[in-house]
Design a protein around this motif. Structure first.
Motif, PDB file in Angstrom:
ATOM      1  N   UNK A  99      -6.145 -16.274   9.366  1.00  0.00           N
ATOM      2  CA  UNK A  99      -6.724 -15.083   9.985  1.00  0.00           C
ATOM      3  C   UNK A  99      -6.433 -13.804   9.198  1.00  0.00           C
ATOM      4  N   UNK A 100      -5.846 -13.953   8.015  1.00  0.00           N
ATOM      5  CA  UNK A 100      -5.521 -12.779   7.201  1.00  0.00           C
ATOM      6  C   UNK A 100      -6.795 -12.204   6.598  1.00  0.00           C
ATOM      7  N   UNK A 101      -7.081 -10.954   6.906  1.00  0.00           N
ATOM      8  CA  UNK A 101      -8.302 -10.314   6.415  1.00  0.00           C
ATOM      9  C   UNK A 101      -8.059  -9.628   5.073  1.00  0.00           C
TER      10      UNK A 101
ATOM     11  N   UNK B 187      -3.984 -10.926  -1.192  1.00  0.00           N
ATOM     12  CA  UNK B 187      -4.475 -11.728  -0.074  1.00  0.00           C
ATOM     13  C   UNK B 187      -5.020 -13.063  -0.583  1.00  0.00           C
ATOM     14  N   UNK B 188      -5.754 -13.019  -1.693  1.00  0.00           N
ATOM     15  CA  UNK B 188      -6.300 -14.249  -2.269  1.00  0.00           C
ATOM     16  C   UNK B 188      -5.176 -15.192  -2.706  1.00  0.00           C
ATOM     17  N   UNK B 189      -4.126 -14.642  -3.297  1.00  0.00           N
ATOM     18  CA  UNK B 189      -2.982 -15.457  -3.716  1.00  0.00           C
ATOM     19  C   UNK B 189      -2.309 -16.103  -2.515  1.00  0.00           C
ATOM     20  N   UNK B 190      -2.100 -15.303  -1.475  1.00  0.00           N
ATOM     21  CA  UNK B 190      -1.436 -15.802  -0.262  1.00  0.00           C
ATOM     22  C   UNK B 190      -2.256 -16.908   0.386  1.00  0.00           C
ATOM     23  N   UNK B 191      -3.559 -16.689   0.534  1.00  0.00           N
ATOM     24  CA  UNK B 191      -4.426 -17.682   1.148  1.00  0.00           C
ATOM     25  C   UNK B 191      -4.415 -18.990   0.358  1.00  0.00           C
ATOM     26  N   UNK B 192      -4.412 -18.886  -0.965  1.00  0.00           N
ATOM     27  CA  UNK B 192      -4.405 -20.089  -1.792  1.00  0.00           C
ATOM     28  C   UNK B 192      -3.130 -20.888  -1.595  1.00  0.00           C
ATOM     29  N   UNK B 193      -1.984 -20.196  -1.555  1.00  0.00           N
ATOM     30  CA  UNK B 193      -0.707 -20.883  -1.366  1.00  0.00           C
ATOM     31  C   UNK B 193      -0.667 -21.591  -0.010  1.00  0.00           C
TER      32      UNK B 193
ATOM     33  N   UNK C  40       0.825  -1.213   0.000  1.00  0.00           N
ATOM     34  CA  UNK C  40       0.000   0.000   0.000  1.00  0.00           C
ATOM     35  C   UNK C  40       0.856   1.259   0.000  1.00  0.00           C
ATOM     36  N   UNK C  41       1.853   1.314   0.857  1.00  0.00           N
ATOM     37  CA  UNK C  41       2.635   2.535   1.054  1.00  0.00           C
ATOM     38  C   UNK C  41       3.739   2.688   0.010  1.00  0.00           C
ATOM     39  N   UNK C  42       4.556   1.656  -0.136  1.00  0.00           N
ATOM     40  CA  UNK C  42       5.717   1.753  -1.022  1.00  0.00           C
ATOM     41  C   UNK C  42       5.371   1.526  -2.487  1.00  0.00           C
ATOM     42  N   UNK C  43       4.366   0.678  -2.752  1.00  0.00           N
ATOM     43  CA  UNK C  43       4.019   0.348  -4.133  1.00  0.00           C
ATOM     44  C   UNK C  43       2.719   0.988  -4.580  1.00  0.00           C
ATOM     45  N   UNK C  44       2.057   1.701  -3.663  1.00  0.00           N
ATOM     46  CA  UNK C  44       0.826   2.439  -3.985  1.00  0.00           C
ATOM     47  C   UNK C  44      -0.255   1.524  -4.547  1.00  0.00           C
ATOM     48  N   UNK C  45      -0.342   0.313  -4.013  1.00  0.00           N
ATOM     49  CA  UNK C  45      -1.368  -0.628  -4.458  1.00  0.00           C
ATOM     50  C   UNK C  45      -2.738  -0.226  -3.934  1.00  0.00           C
ATOM     51  N   UNK C  46      -3.740  -0.326  -4.774  1.00  0.00           N
ATOM     52  CA  UNK C  46      -5.110  -0.044  -4.369  1.00  0.00           C
ATOM     53  C   UNK C  46      -5.636  -1.190  -3.505  1.00  0.00           C
ATOM     54  N   UNK C  47      -6.818  -0.986  -2.925  1.00  0.00           N
ATOM     55  CA  UNK C  47      -7.442  -2.044  -2.133  1.00  0.00           C
ATOM     56  C   UNK C  47      -7.725  -3.265  -3.001  1.00  0.00           C
ATOM     57  N   UNK C  48      -8.083  -3.036  -4.273  1.00  0.00           N
ATOM     58  CA  UNK C  48      -8.333  -4.151  -5.185  1.00  0.00           C
ATOM     59  C   UNK C  48      -7.061  -4.967  -5.394  1.00  0.00           C
ATOM     60  N   UNK C  49      -5.941  -4.287  -5.620  1.00  0.00           N
ATOM     61  CA  UNK C  49      -4.672  -4.978  -5.854  1.00  0.00           C
ATOM     62  C   UNK C  49      -4.246  -5.749  -4.611  1.00  0.00           C
ATOM     63  N   UNK C  50      -4.429  -5.150  -3.442  1.00  0.00           N
ATOM     64  CA  UNK C  50      -4.050  -5.829  -2.204  1.00  0.00           C
ATOM     65  C   UNK C  50      -4.972  -7.003  -1.899  1.00  0.00           C
ATOM     66  N   UNK C  51      -6.242  -6.868  -2.266  1.00  0.00           N
ATOM     67  CA  UNK C  51      -7.180  -7.974  -2.066  1.00  0.00           C
ATOM     68  C   UNK C  51      -6.778  -9.172  -2.931  1.00  0.00           C
ATOM     69  N   UNK C  52      -6.303  -8.895  -4.133  1.00  0.00           N
ATOM     70  CA  UNK C  52      -5.848  -9.988  -4.992  1.00  0.00           C
ATOM     71  C   UNK C  52      -4.641 -10.694  -4.373  1.00  0.00           C
TER      72      UNK C  52
END
Length: 318
Positions: A120-122, A96-102, A82-94
């Motif tokens: 527990x990752x929201x 999270x989905x990748x991390x949860x799947x792995x 979010x801070x260093x790469x300026x990712x939107x909430x949509x990009x960060x949500x994606x």
């Protein structure tokens, strides 16, 4: 410098495509997100460097490395995005989905982890947004911008398919001649799922004109079954269609901000729903797995809201 994918990540990517049926694009997104996570964590552990101009090698990342990842590490990664790469909430949500799947794969399928820190990752809260689409008048203006050159029939046919059938651009490019039987179009969508879309009269008409006036005259066809062909006889790709939409937008003088093939899909969905508000039928046409995705097209525009309020009985003359 190309970052070599560690074996456990590569095994996961193979599983997602061969077993879960994820598309090539989704696989690339998983690989990007998870490689970024590993580089971030490796950089932090090796001395706090997370923004080196040279990619951090992750080829030696193994299950021992993964076992040390905590929930706090994952939130730190999302903060970095979010801070260093300026990712939107949509990009960060994606991500999270990748991390949860792995982590689900490593815990439940490979049984390499006893504790899953991603449980527990929201997911970042994403505000609802109405889709951007063309009105019927704007749609006609857009179509008027299709240049009457030697690819007119092909380009007109593609735009009408996008605007009438609500196809994804990848689905449009993958259409084969054998995909069409009468008025039935078989489409392979996300997750390699097949659905049938019925072509209306205008689609059948422009398809006939394209095949008769243009495709039938193309020589040296490289893919005999591909419907939409380039000048060289090869199947059209997504990038070509994206550039074409941009050019038509300019030539029509519509100049709709950032008009893309996906916004033409939004347009098709909105126009279909306005004509016939059958949410389940629209869900099937668009190939949405969840009806909640389709429900974004049930919005009403400002003029409809104005008319609705104006029709209030207390607003009528007494």
């Amino acid at each position: 410098m190309e970052v070599e994918t560690p074996k456990l990540l590569n095994d996961f990517l193979i599983y997602m495509t061969t077993i879960k049926g994820k598309s090539k694009r989704t696989r690339q997104e998983y690989e990007y997100d998870l490689s970024l996570l590993m580089r971030f964590l490796k950089g932090v552990r090796d001395g706090g460097e997370t923004s080196s101009t040279q990619p951090i090698s992750i080829k030696n990342v193994d299950i021992t490395f993964i076992k040390e990842i905590t929930l706090e590490d994952l939130y730190a990664f999302l903060e970095y995005c979010e801070v260093a790469r300026n990712n939107s909430a949509f990009a960060r949500a994606r991500k999270v989905a990748s991390i949860k799947s792995l982590f689900t794969y490593l815990t439940k399928k490979k049984r390499l982890l006893e504790y899953n820190p991603a449980d527990e990752l929201e997911t970042p809260k994403i505000g609802s947004r109405n889709p951007i689409y063309l009105t019927l008048k704007e749609t006609h203006q857009f179509l008027s911008g299709i240049e009457k050159n030697h690819h007119y029939h092909r380009n007109y046919c593609m735009m009408m398919f996008l605007l009438n059938c609500g196809l994804r651009v990848s689905e449009l490019c993958s259409i084969n001649l054998s995909s069409i039987q009468g008025d039935k179009l078989s489409v392979i969508g996300k997750g390699n799922k097949e659905r049938t879309i019925y072509l209306n009269d205008i689609c059948l008409s422009v398809l006939h004109n394209y095949i008769k006036e243009e495709r039938g005259l193309v020589h040296n066809i490289k893919d005999q079954d591909a419907l939409f062909l380039s000048q060289k006889g090869t199947r059209l790709n997504k990038r070509t269609v994206q550039r074409l939409v941009k050019k038509i937008n300019e030539e029509s003088h519509l100049n709709k901000n950032k008009l893309t093939p996906h916004k033409l899909r939004h347009t098709a969905a909105t126009l279909i729903y306005k004509q016939n508000p059958d949410i389940r039928g629209l869900q099937y046409i668009l190939g949405h797995e969840s009806i909640s995705t389709t429900q974004i097209y049930t919005h009403v525009d400002s003029n409809e809201l104005r008319t609705l309020v104006a029709s209030h009985p207390l607003n009528q003359p007494s």
